[in-house]
Design a protein around this motif. Structure first.
Motif: not given
Length: 134
Positions: A94-101
């Motif tokens: 849900a709250d994906a940061s750029d790094a998580m994406r």
């Protein structure tokens, strides 16, 4: 009662059942089937398209992923329907940061990524084992 087929699961979701619960129950039912023929039968019938693009794509990804991961030897043809693919990326965190994406982009199984769904490396894993009574 847990759904016996993926099509039944979609029917339950459309009737108002919680999507996450129903899909988890279906995966449990699939995994507990006694033969590969029964597993394939549970994904063979095409679920109705719901009009929810994310759900429709997710259902296609689940069927293809289960068939390949469990080495059933075939994948239902209905998973190739263009309606089972998203036009824009969906990152399931849900709250994906750029790094998580970026992580999700590279870790997503092909069955999901090919539909523009970006999720964790093992999206359908389920906890197994005895439940504690204390």
């Amino acid at each position: 009662m847990p759904p016996n087929t993926l099509a039944d699961a979609v029917d339950s979701i459309q009737a108002g059942a919680r999507q996450d619960d129903v899909l988890a129950e279906f995966v449990d039912t699939f995994d507990l089937a006694s033969t590969d023929e029964l597993r394939y039968a549970s994904i063979e019938r095409e679920p109705k398209l719901t009009g929810d693009a994310k759900l429709d794509a997710l259902i296609g990804a689940i069927a293809e992923y289960l068939a390949k991961q469990r080495r059933l030897g075939r994948v239902p043809g209905w998973v190739c329907d263009p309606a089972r693919r998203l036009k824009t990326p969906w990152f399931t965190s849900a709250d994906a940061s750029d790094a998580m994406r970026e992580y999700l982009t590279f870790s997503s199984p092909g069955e999901f990524a090919s539909r523009n769904i970006f999720t964790e490396e093992r999206p359908l894993r389920r906890a197994r084992g005895p439940h504690s009574t204390t």
